[in-house]
Design a protein around this motif. Structure first.
Motif, short mmCIF file in Angstrom:
data_model
loop_
_atom_site.label_atom_id
_atom_site.label_comp_id
_atom_site.label_asym_id
_atom_site.label_seq_id
_atom_site.Cartn_x
_atom_site.Cartn_y
_atom_site.Cartn_z
N GLU A 70 12.48 -0.61 -3.10
CA GLU A 70 13.09 -1.23 -1.93
C GLU A 70 13.39 -2.72 -2.12
OE1 GLU A 70 14.03 0.21 0.90
OE2 GLU A 70 13.40 2.21 0.24
N ALA A 71 12.57 -3.39 -2.92
CA ALA A 71 12.73 -4.84 -3.12
C ALA A 71 12.43 -5.15 -4.59
CB ALA A 71 11.80 -5.61 -2.19
N PRO A 72 13.39 -4.95 -5.48
CA PRO A 72 13.14 -5.10 -6.92
C PRO A 72 12.62 -6.47 -7.33
CG PRO A 72 15.24 -3.99 -6.51
CD PRO A 72 14.75 -4.50 -5.19
N HIS A 73 12.89 -7.49 -6.53
CA HIS A 73 12.46 -8.84 -6.89
C HIS A 73 11.04 -9.16 -6.42
CE1 HIS A 73 13.88 -9.04 -2.76
NE2 HIS A 73 13.17 -10.14 -2.60
N ALA A 74 10.40 -8.24 -5.71
CA ALA A 74 9.07 -8.49 -5.15
C ALA A 74 8.01 -8.53 -6.24
CB ALA A 74 8.72 -7.43 -4.12
N GLN A 75 6.94 -9.29 -5.97
CA GLN A 75 5.75 -9.30 -6.82
C GLN A 75 4.70 -8.38 -6.20
OE1 GLN A 75 5.49 -13.84 -6.77
NE2 GLN A 75 4.75 -13.37 -8.83
N VAL A 76 4.01 -7.62 -7.04
CA VAL A 76 2.97 -6.71 -6.58
C VAL A 76 1.62 -7.21 -7.07
CG1 VAL A 76 2.09 -4.36 -6.63
CG2 VAL A 76 4.56 -4.76 -6.56
N PHE A 77 0.68 -7.33 -6.15
CA PHE A 77 -0.68 -7.77 -6.47
C PHE A 77 -1.67 -6.69 -6.04
CE2 PHE A 77 1.89 -11.55 -5.81
CZ PHE A 77 1.55 -12.34 -6.89
N VAL A 78 -2.80 -6.62 -6.71
CA VAL A 78 -3.81 -5.60 -6.43
C VAL A 78 -5.04 -6.25 -5.81
CG1 VAL A 78 -5.32 -3.83 -7.42
CG2 VAL A 78 -3.00 -4.14 -8.32
N GLN A 79 -5.47 -5.70 -4.67
CA GLN A 79 -6.74 -6.10 -4.07
C GLN A 79 -7.80 -5.13 -4.59
OE1 GLN A 79 -7.17 -5.50 0.14
NE2 GLN A 79 -8.86 -6.98 0.34
N ALA A 80 -8.58 -5.57 -5.55
CA ALA A 80 -9.53 -4.69 -6.21
C ALA A 80 -10.65 -4.25 -5.29
CB ALA A 80 -10.11 -5.38 -7.44
N GLU A 81 -11.10 -5.15 -4.41
CA GLU A 81 -12.14 -4.82 -3.43
C GLU A 81 -11.59 -5.07 -2.04
OE1 GLU A 81 -16.41 -5.98 -4.67
OE2 GLU A 81 -15.12 -7.56 -5.50
N ARG A 82 -12.01 -4.27 -1.08
CA ARG A 82 -11.54 -4.45 0.29
C ARG A 82 -12.59 -5.23 1.07
NH1 ARG A 82 -9.59 0.53 -1.34
NH2 ARG A 82 -7.34 0.80 -1.05
N LEU A 83 -12.38 -6.53 1.13
CA LEU A 83 -13.35 -7.41 1.78
C LEU A 83 -12.76 -8.15 2.97
CD1 LEU A 83 -15.05 -8.91 -1.43
CD2 LEU A 83 -15.80 -6.98 -0.02
N GLY A 84 -11.71 -7.60 3.57
CA GLY A 84 -11.12 -8.21 4.76
C GLY A 84 -9.70 -8.69 4.52
N THR A 85 -9.05 -9.02 5.62
CA THR A 85 -7.63 -9.38 5.56
C THR A 85 -7.36 -10.70 4.86
OG1 THR A 85 -7.91 -10.14 7.85
CG2 THR A 85 -6.89 -7.98 7.52
N ALA A 86 -8.22 -11.69 5.08
CA ALA A 86 -8.03 -12.97 4.38
C ALA A 86 -8.20 -12.78 2.88
CB ALA A 86 -8.99 -14.02 4.90
N HIS A 87 -9.17 -11.97 2.51
CA HIS A 87 -9.40 -11.65 1.10
C HIS A 87 -8.17 -10.95 0.51
CE1 HIS A 87 -11.00 -9.03 -2.19
NE2 HIS A 87 -11.66 -10.13 -2.51
N ALA A 88 -7.55 -10.07 1.30
CA ALA A 88 -6.36 -9.37 0.83
C ALA A 88 -5.21 -10.34 0.58
CB ALA A 88 -5.94 -8.32 1.85
N VAL A 89 -5.02 -11.29 1.49
CA VAL A 89 -3.94 -12.27 1.31
C VAL A 89 -4.17 -13.09 0.04
CG1 VAL A 89 -2.76 -14.24 2.32
CG2 VAL A 89 -3.53 -12.39 3.79
N LEU A 90 -5.42 -13.42 -0.23
CA LEU A 90 -5.72 -14.23 -1.41
C LEU A 90 -5.50 -13.47 -2.72
CD1 LEU A 90 -8.85 -16.24 -0.26
CD2 LEU A 90 -6.60 -17.15 -0.88
#
Length: 452
Positions: A70-90
């Motif tokens: 859908e967005a070929p120019h997007a960057q994909v990042f992995v949240q290895a642990e689910r420790l909350g929304t702020a952690h996900a943004v980081l």
């Protein structure tokens, strides 16, 4: 808003979605024929985002593939642990560090937020706010984080349900989860979020108090509750579908289409209808349908991946599958299925017929019960029918085969060879008649039945 402001959009798509009870990731479930994730990516792109960062869960190659489709120019990042929304943004720290003016934080399971709403959040930043939070006023606020404001209405904090005092729980405005941050300060604020709360998680809403402590203003944008619906289970997925269908129906009628019973018509996100289109009840548009002007689509028809030129008539009970292209004034009638075929200008395919992998020339008439036999169990083959041809009822056209211009095929024929232009082709067994046979048969069988 200044066009010079650069915007990063971070889309959180790492949730497991256990309540969906599905092997498919929650964000890939579809609304109006499109994944929830794709809806969000498209809306934020329309709001002027210059860069996209999408945070996915570990091992979610399927979600990453949808992002890049859908967005070929997007960057994909992995949240290895689910420790909350702020952690996900980081998890998208590398993107945050690039120093954008605006940073939008969005959720891939909130697919109905309009581009105008994202733009309104950005406008608050352009107006001097350090944080802009999207809120709403639900009928029942139970379970939502509360937006705490002072006497002037300025946003002081966001308090999660589990951490709120009885007085704070009386607040009616709730957090929709989405927010915009000053891109030059976002990384610092997010890094200072702690986990001193009931869940021991790093909450994105805590950024509000951190920003205020640094002297930044925090603004609110209030959206309708239906727009900020988050999808966590199948019931909410159905709610989201109902909401977007309401929008699509209204948009179709505003652009000049007549929907006799709007609540019974279902659109895909990309359906295009021309002017003065008439849609009768119980019609379904799958993805990829474009309809010209003055088209009539009768009741109980299903269209997907089809193109209809002006003045076409379809249905009732017609099925147009991907690759069906109907030229001007063509007619496709009841219980007719068209797949990967061109129906020429003014051609008629009116009754109980299957046309697949074929072309039908202008003004040709295809009788009831005609079938293009396009598949031998291994490969597909084409049938070509010229202009002004007439194919009688109950004919089987065994592809690959060509019917010339003006040719006539006698009813009940099984055509296996090409037919020249202006020829008559009849391919059926010779009729045989035995006088009195039927009466004798009935007499015999009646006697047999009587003996038993």
């Amino acid at each position: 808003m200044s066009q010079a402001r650069k915007c990063l959009a971070i889309v959180l798509a790492a949730g497991e979605g256990k309540r969906m009870r599905s092997s498919r990731p929650k964000v890939l479930h579809q609304v109006a024929g499109r994944s929830m994730l794709a809806h969000v990516l498209d809306a934020v792109a329309q709001a002027g985002a210059d860069a996209l960062a999408v945070v996915v869960g570990p091992g979610r190659d399927d979600v990453a593939a949808e992002v890049l489709r859908e967005a070929p120019h997007a960057q994909v990042f992995v949240q290895a642990e689910r420790l909350g929304t702020a952690h996900a943004v980081l998890a998208a720290r590398a993107a945050l560090a690039q120093g954008f003016d605006d940073c939008l934080v969005l959720f891939a399971d909130t697919p109905l937020v309009r581009p105008e709403t994202f733009a309104a959040l950005r406008a608050k930043l352009a107006g001097g706010a350090g944080v802009a939070v999207l809120g709403f006023e639900p009928e029942n606020p139970f379970g939502y984080g509360r937006l705490l404001t002072d006497a002037s209405g300025a946003l002081l904090a966001i308090r999660e349900q589990k951490d709120a005092s009885p007085e704070e729980l009386r607040a009616r405005r709730c957090n929709a989860g989405l927010m915009a941050l000053d891109g030059r300060k976002a990384l610092d604020w997010l890094s200072r979020v702690g986990n001193d709360n009931a869940q021991k998680e790093y909450y994105l809403p805590d950024v509000v108090e951190i920003a205020r402590a640094d002297g930044a203003a925090c603004a609110l944008v209030i959206a309708p509750a239906g727009e900020v619906l988050g999808v966590n289970d199948r019931a909410q997925l159905a709610q989201a579908e109902a909401e977007i269908q309401t929008r699509l129906r209204r948009a179709a009628m505003e652009k000049g289409a007549t929907l006799i019973a709007p609540d019974t018509v279902f659109f895909s996100h990309d359906t295009v209808l021309g002017a003065d289109v008439l849609v009768e009840p119980h019609v379904v548009f799958g993805p990829g349908v474009t309809v010209g002007d003055n088209v009539v689509i009768h009741a109980f028809s299903h269209l997907e991946g089809a193109t209809l030129a002006d003045a076409v008539t379809v249905g009732p009970y017609a099925r147009l599958r991907p690759g069906a292209n109907l030229a001007k004034a063509a007619k496709v009638g009841n219980f007719v299925e068209i797949k990967k075929s061109e129906i020429g200008e003014g051609a008629k395919v009116n009754h109980l017929t299957y046309i697949g992998d074929a072309s039908v020339g202008a003004r040709s008439n295809i009788g009831a019960g005609v079938i293009t036999c396009n598949y031998d169990g291994f490969l597909k083959y084409r049938t070509e029918i010229g202009a002004d041809a007439f194919v009688g009822s109950n004919c089987s056209l065994v592809a690959p085969v060509k019917i010339g211009d003006g040719a006539l095929i006698g009813s009940g024929s099984v055509v296996t060879k090409d037919v020249a232009a202006d020829s008559l082709a009849v391919a059926r067994g010779k009729q045989m008649e035995k006088l009195g046979w039927a009466a004798a048969f009935r007499e015999k069988m009646a006697a047999l039945k009587a003996r038993k």
